[in-house]
Scaffold this motif. Structure first.
Motif, short mmCIF file in Angstrom:
data_model
loop_
_atom_site.label_atom_id
_atom_site.label_comp_id
_atom_site.label_asym_id
_atom_site.label_seq_id
_atom_site.Cartn_x
_atom_site.Cartn_y
_atom_site.Cartn_z
N LYS A 36 41.50 58.26 36.42
CA LYS A 36 41.36 59.63 36.94
C LYS A 36 42.67 60.41 36.89
CE LYS A 36 41.51 57.81 41.67
NZ LYS A 36 41.94 56.46 41.23
N SER A 37 43.80 59.74 37.18
CA SER A 37 45.09 60.45 37.16
C SER A 37 45.46 60.86 35.74
CB SER A 37 46.20 59.58 37.73
OG SER A 37 45.92 59.28 39.07
N GLU A 38 45.20 59.98 34.78
CA GLU A 38 45.52 60.31 33.39
C GLU A 38 44.74 61.53 32.93
OE1 GLU A 38 44.80 56.03 32.50
OE2 GLU A 38 45.69 56.64 30.57
N VAL A 39 43.46 61.56 33.28
CA VAL A 39 42.64 62.70 32.89
C VAL A 39 43.17 63.98 33.56
CG1 VAL A 39 40.33 63.73 32.94
CG2 VAL A 39 40.60 61.29 32.44
N ALA A 40 43.48 63.85 34.88
CA ALA A 40 43.97 65.03 35.61
C ALA A 40 45.26 65.56 34.98
CB ALA A 40 44.20 64.66 37.08
N ARG A 41 46.17 64.65 34.65
CA ARG A 41 47.44 65.07 34.03
C ARG A 41 47.19 65.74 32.67
NH1 ARG A 41 51.45 65.70 37.59
NH2 ARG A 41 51.64 63.89 38.93
N ALA A 42 46.26 65.17 31.91
CA ALA A 42 45.98 65.72 30.57
C ALA A 42 45.36 67.11 30.68
CB ALA A 42 45.06 64.76 29.81
N VAL A 43 44.53 67.33 31.72
CA VAL A 43 43.95 68.65 31.93
C VAL A 43 45.06 69.64 32.30
CG1 VAL A 43 42.36 70.04 33.33
CG2 VAL A 43 41.67 67.76 32.55
N GLU A 44 45.97 69.19 33.13
CA GLU A 44 47.08 70.03 33.54
C GLU A 44 47.87 70.50 32.32
OE1 GLU A 44 50.29 67.97 35.54
OE2 GLU A 44 50.85 69.73 36.71
N ARG A 45 48.12 69.53 31.39
CA ARG A 45 48.86 69.84 30.15
C ARG A 45 48.11 70.87 29.33
NH1 ARG A 45 53.94 69.65 28.44
NH2 ARG A 45 53.53 71.39 27.04
N ARG A 46 46.79 70.65 29.19
CA ARG A 46 45.99 71.54 28.37
C ARG A 46 46.03 72.96 28.93
NH1 ARG A 46 41.36 71.43 25.13
NH2 ARG A 46 42.20 69.53 24.25
N LEU A 47 45.87 73.08 30.24
CA LEU A 47 45.91 74.40 30.88
C LEU A 47 47.25 75.07 30.63
CD1 LEU A 47 44.20 73.61 34.31
CD2 LEU A 47 43.32 75.18 32.55
N PHE A 48 48.31 74.28 30.76
CA PHE A 48 49.66 74.83 30.56
C PHE A 48 49.81 75.36 29.15
CE2 PHE A 48 54.25 74.53 29.80
CZ PHE A 48 54.74 75.18 30.94
N ASP A 49 49.30 74.53 28.20
CA ASP A 49 49.41 74.93 26.80
C ASP A 49 48.62 76.21 26.51
OD1 ASP A 49 51.01 72.78 26.46
OD2 ASP A 49 49.49 71.50 25.52
N LEU A 50 47.57 76.45 27.31
CA LEU A 50 46.78 77.66 27.13
C LEU A 50 47.36 78.84 27.90
CD1 LEU A 50 43.19 76.14 27.54
CD2 LEU A 50 44.19 77.06 25.41
N GLY A 51 48.53 78.60 28.52
CA GLY A 51 49.14 79.68 29.29
C GLY A 51 48.54 79.84 30.67
N ARG A 52 47.82 78.83 31.12
CA ARG A 52 47.25 78.86 32.47
C ARG A 52 48.02 77.90 33.37
NH1 ARG A 52 43.17 80.62 29.07
NH2 ARG A 52 42.16 82.42 30.04
N PHE A 53 47.71 77.95 34.67
CA PHE A 53 48.48 77.12 35.60
C PHE A 53 47.60 76.16 36.39
CE2 PHE A 53 50.94 80.84 34.68
CZ PHE A 53 52.18 80.30 34.39
N GLY A 54 47.75 74.90 36.06
CA GLY A 54 47.08 73.85 36.82
C GLY A 54 48.13 73.09 37.61
N ALA A 55 47.73 72.44 38.68
CA ALA A 55 48.67 71.64 39.45
C ALA A 55 47.98 70.35 39.86
CB ALA A 55 49.13 72.40 40.68
N VAL A 56 48.63 69.22 39.58
CA VAL A 56 48.04 67.92 39.94
C VAL A 56 48.49 67.56 41.36
CG1 VAL A 56 48.12 65.43 39.48
CG2 VAL A 56 47.79 67.07 37.59
N ILE A 57 47.52 67.14 42.17
CA ILE A 57 47.87 66.51 43.46
C ILE A 57 47.42 65.07 43.37
CG2 ILE A 57 47.55 66.49 45.96
CD1 ILE A 57 46.82 69.44 45.80
N ASP A 58 48.37 64.18 43.38
CA ASP A 58 48.06 62.77 43.19
C ASP A 58 48.10 62.06 44.53
OD1 ASP A 58 48.26 59.99 42.76
OD2 ASP A 58 49.05 60.32 40.73
N GLY A 59 46.97 61.48 44.91
CA GLY A 59 46.86 60.82 46.22
C GLY A 59 47.96 59.81 46.47
N SER A 60 48.30 59.02 45.43
CA SER A 60 49.33 58.00 45.66
C SER A 60 50.71 58.63 45.79
CB SER A 60 49.37 56.94 44.56
OG SER A 60 48.37 57.15 43.63
N ALA A 61 50.92 59.75 45.07
CA ALA A 61 52.22 60.41 45.16
C ALA A 61 52.46 60.98 46.56
CB ALA A 61 52.32 61.51 44.11
#
Lengths: 314, 658
Positions: free
Chosen positions: B492-517
């Motif tokens: 789940k974290s890998e997918v979340a991070r990859a989505v964050e990257r994709r959004l960033f690359d599209l000029g959008r802003f995603g933010a990951v909140i990781d439960g373990s972090a």
């Protein structure tokens, strides 16, 4: 003091004091039913402790059948009323008195019902008491083992063993329906509660507490030479001229004392030489008779105490 | 005969010495619970009879009754020493709580004798509320029954720390040599222990016995050569007392203000817990005014200290405002003060069920306040201990509820402090005691902080000056929260991070909140129990909401094993901007991947509460998007494919603005 090991008497004392305060704080008009006996003596001592340095914020009520021992009346008037200076109300069922109800011709059951049970109800209604302390203990009798500490009574003072309120921790439900305003004026009676702060005390606890606290007692509990006649093998004290003697019967002087005190013609004495508290306690522990056997009323039939309680006897 | 013979001798030889010893005895209150035929009345009759606490005329009456009504073929039926009310005697059942008293050389005892039938749970709770110990009677022929489980649960709920498992009627199950069956005994004890692992830890003492014949009740049995433990009475005489009393936290609920004259103003009450001395700084709650204790007054003179359960009167150095229902405590050791509380409730009213919204009178020590049940968090099935939602609690139901009171309660969790953790609910119309409650620590409550009211109620947030529309226009997106749930190692974290990257690359802003972090920062105080996991997610969701407020798309990655907690997350963030994404990977595959080493640690036994292993992971049935990783594909290609699905989902939900 070792915190984990509070002696059982101090624990019982604390519990009873808590109960007294709870009632005084939650009810409009409490009263302490005072019967002059040893349980009443302990009850009174606990009430004095609960509100120290103030006096108990409620009066004492003695429902007088007019057949108590003379020693009891003396003790009541001299010690409780005069020495302690407490407000003492005395109620006698005047109708019963006028009708000449007595334990000798009417029998114990009728006499107790009219002079004690009805007398108590009259007094409670007359003064509008909403909570009444009594000295009953659960170890006295099997049906009392199930009585709550706060015992709910309806407007007719009746006890319903099937409709008792659960009683948890030391949190007592003190809510009752009070007849208010126009209803009270019209004579409708509100509900009330009987409270038994000695519920968890045993007979031994009561005696030991009396000894530890040096609580003054009616002398009848201590053995002395007293005039008696025997009825059904039980010594009955001839306390005054009202006890009719059988033809040829003459009172004999015997060393006797009483384990419980009630109306004198109904209170069986025991032959005893116990003149001190430790001796009384020894005798009590060694005796094979249960405490209430000396009182005649309990032999009216199995569960008779239970029937009386439903009618409002304490 | 045993010690009581010595007692009797002492009574006749030296009554003063006997009384001196008796005066020092302490008091054990215990409860007996069993079903109708487990032999409970017989056991109590046996205890009273064998400790010589039965007067001869009572014995004679019981013998007479036994002949007329008894079940022991004319022999003395010990139950008749105990069963009190007429109707019970006729039915042969005990129907209420009865109290019995007996004394041995070691102790004084009060028995709360409570019935076992299903409809009388309330009586058992009543009896248990003042007890240190409970005897659970089990008929050896039937073993652990539904009733036994119920009794074990209720005694545990009411905080009884000492349990005696009395395996009775073993005289009916004997081995080839005629001795009581050890196998049967062990079997019953094992079954009980297995069940009680689901209850808070308590001391359990199992005793093989026959109450009817008197084996191992007072007298040691010759029929149990394989049993070396104490008899029931020996155990009762030696078990440590007062385990339920809290000697640490001073709490003094004021019962009565004693004001006999102008020179004396005392606060009378019973010390609920802890200890108080003259000179102690004390705080009045809820007002928080502080002062000093002047004297600890009693009829018998002032005390140097007072501790539970003494009833005393305190005088204070200053004229602080303090009345009945207030609580005195030591500043710095303060209880909870709140109008919103959670509690376990045993419902006792047969006339009306507990329903949310109805107002009751809540009595908590001397404090009384109107209160209503806001919500029933769950009902507990007393047979299985399972929790389920319930619209109401009927007679004998037990459940967790959230309560709002008109005036604040000053309380501790019942498990920490019986004296300040218990209350009753009284029906306003009938005045019946309708329920008994045991308060929970806010962190233990089912809703936890999800539902508790904020402590600060007087604050108003500053007004927004940028509108959501302005933000959406600037960022090209609408705020949204995706909660990725799945087992540890599901990806789940890998997918979340990859989505964050994709959004960033599209000029959008995603933010990951990781439960373990979160656990190394804002949740560093939390562990991994159910409650702590729930709280970690709550904090993550509060953060998500704040990020959504500024326009971000949140990609939250939490194991979130509880369906009910995930539902709260949805509620907190807001259903229209929240979606649950279930990243599902079979447990075996997660274990093989084990990116955090969690499964390896669990295998070594160094961690517990692992979802999927010893903690239940409730598979979502309400996921808005499912990512079955095994179907989607492994490795980077799989993650890329998953990202496509997430982006498409965000698109359909209108989160990406052209």
């Amino acid at each position: 003091m070792d915190r984990a090991r509070l002696s059982h008497l101090r624990e019982l004392e604390a519990e009873s004091i808590h109960i007294f305060r709870e009632v005084a704080a939650s009810f409009e008009k409490p009263v302490l039913l005072y019967s002059i006996g040893k349980d009443s003596a302990v009850l009174l001592q606990l009430a004095m402790k609960a509100f120290y340095p103030a006096k108990p914020p409620f009066p004492l009520l003695h429902v007088d059948t007019t057949w108590k021992f003379r020693d009891m009346y003396r003790f009541r008037d001299e010690y409780v009323a005069k020495e302690l200076g407490l407000e003492l109300l005395i109620h006698i069922n005047q109708e019963g008195l006028a009708a000449g109800v007595n334990p000798i011709t009417h029998g114990s059951r009728k006499h107790t019902d009219i002079m004690k049970t009805q007398g108590l109800r009259q007094a409670l209604d007359k003064h509008g008491f909403d909570a009444a302390f009594g000295g009953a203990r659960r170890d006295e009798e099997k049906s009392r083992a199930k009585e709550r500490i706060f015992s709910f009574r309806d407007g007719q003072h009746r006890w319903d063993p099937r409709n008792q309120r659960p009683e948890l921790w030391n949190i007592y439900n003190t809510e009752i329906h009070r007849a208010a305003g126009i209803n009270r004026a019209a004579g409708t009676r509100g509900e009330s509660i009987r409270v038994f702060p000695l519920s968890n005390w045993t007979e031994l606890d009561v005696w030991q507490y009396i000894m530890l606290e040096k609580i003054p007692m009616v002398p009848l509990y201590f053995a002395a030479m007293r005039p008696v006649v025997y009825r059904g093998g039980v010594p009955i004290m001839v306390d005054d001229h009202r006890l009719p003697l059988e033809p040829g019967e003459t009172p004999q002087m015997k060393m006797i004392r009483f384990r419980t005190l009630g109306c004198y013609p109904l209170s069986g004495a025991i032959e005893s030489n116990a003149t001190t508290l430790p001796e009384i306690i020894r005798e009590m522990l060694e005796t094979k008779l249960s405490e209430r056997q000396g009182r005649v009323i309990d032999h009216d039939g199995a569960g008779s105490m239970e029937e009386k309680k439903k009618e409002g006897y304490f | 005969m045993r010690a009581d013979q010595a007692e009797r001798e002492l009574i006749s030889r030296d009554i003063e010495e006997y009384l001196a010893r008796h005066e020092r005895k302490d008091l054990l209150r215990f409860l007996t619970c069993g079903s109708v035929d487990d032999g409970k009345s017989t056991l109590i009759g046996r205890l009273l009879h064998d400790t010589h606490m039965v007067h001869e005329d009572t014995l004679a009456a019981a013998t007479r009754d036994s002949k007329a009504l008894g079940t022991q073929a004319g022999e003395l039926d010990l139950a008749f020493l105990v069963d009190g009310l007429k109707s019970e005697r006729e039915q042969g059942i005990t129907i209420d709580v009865a109290f019995r008293y007996f004394t041995t050389a070691a102790r004084k005892f009060i028995i709360a004798d409570t019935p076992g039938h299903e409809q009388f749970t309330r009586n058992m709770a009543t009896g248990a509320s003042n007890c240190d110990l409970a005897i659970l009677l089990v008929d050896a022929r039937h073993g652990i029954s539904v009733q036994t489980r119920r009794h074990a649960f209720i005694t545990s709920l009411l905080g009884i720390g000492e349990i005696v498992l009395a395996v009775n009627k073993l005289d009916l199950i004997t081995d080839s040599s005629g001795a009581f069956s050890q196998d049967r005994f062990n079997e019953i004890v094992r079954a009980f222990e297995e069940f009680s692992t689901r209850l808070p830890a308590r001391n359990i003492r199992a005793i093989p016995m026959s109450a009817l014949k008197g084996d191992n009740v007072v007298e040691r049995s010759a029929q149990t050569p394989w049993y070396s433990g104490p008899t029931l009475l020996e155990h009762l005489e030696t078990v440590p007392l007062g385990g339920h009393r809290n000697h640490v936290d001073f709490r003094f609920p004021v019962q009565w203000v004693n004001r006999p004259n102008l020179d004396f103003r005392g606060f009378a009450g019973t010390v609920a817990s802890g200890c108080v001395k003259p000179g102690d700084r004390v705080m009045v709650l809820p007002s928080r005014r502080t002062t000093t204790v002047k004297q600890v007054v009693t009829f018998d003179g002032d005390l140097n200290e007072a501790h539970p359960p003494l009833s005393v009167t305190l005088t204070l150095a200053d004229e602080v405002d303090c009345s009945r229902g207030d609580t005195l405590v030591h500043p710095g050791n303060e209880p909870h003060v709140s109008q919103d509380v959670s509690a376990m409730v045993v419902w006792m009213d047969d006339a009306a069920p507990l329903v949310p919204g109805k107002e009751y009178i809540l009595k908590h020590g001397p404090h009384k306040t109107p209160a209503s049940v806001v919500r029933i968090a769950h009902r507990v099935d007393v047979n299985t201990l399972d929790r389920s939602p319930a619209p109401a609690l009927a007679l004998n139901d037990i459940g967790e509820v959230a309560i709002r009171t008109s005036r604040p309660l000053v309380y501790d969790a019942y498990t920490r402090n019986r004296g300040t953790g218990a209350f009753i609910l009284v029906d306003r119309l009938t005045n019946m005691t309708a329920g008994a409650g045991m308060l929970l620590d806010p962190s233990e409550a089912d809703g936890g902080n999800w539902t508790s009211a904020p402590r600060a109620t007087h604050l108003a947030p500053s007004a927004q000056v940028i509108t959501p529309d302005e933000r959406a226009k600037r960022l090209g997106q609408k705020p949204f929260t995706l909660l990725f749930t799945g087992l540890s190692g599901s990806g789940k974290s890998e997918v979340a991070r990859a989505v964050e990257r994709r959004l960033f690359d599209l000029g959008r802003f995603g933010a990951v909140i990781d439960g373990s972090a979160l656990r190394s920062g804002m949740s560093r105080d939390l562990g991994f129990t159910k409650h702590e996991r729930s709280e970690n997610l709550r904090r993550g969701m509060e953060l998500a909401r704040a990020m959504n407020e500024v326009g971000l798309i949140v990609l939250a990655s939490f194991t979130a094993p509880d369906a009910s907690v995930r539902a709260r997350a949805r509620e907190l963030v807001g259903g229209d901007r929240f979606a649950l994404v279930h990243v599902s990977t079979p447990l075996d595959a997660c274990r093989r991947r084990d990116p955090s080493g969690l499964y390896a640690a669990a295998a070594r036994g160094s961690v517990k509460d692992v979802p999927g292993l010893d903690l239940d992971y409730e598979t979502p049935t309400d996921a808005d998007l499912a990512l079955p990783m095994q179907e989607i594909g492994a490795g980077e290609a799989g993650v890329r494919a998953a990202v496509e699905r997430v982006m498409a989902f965000l698109e359909t939900r209108g989160a990406l603005v052209r």
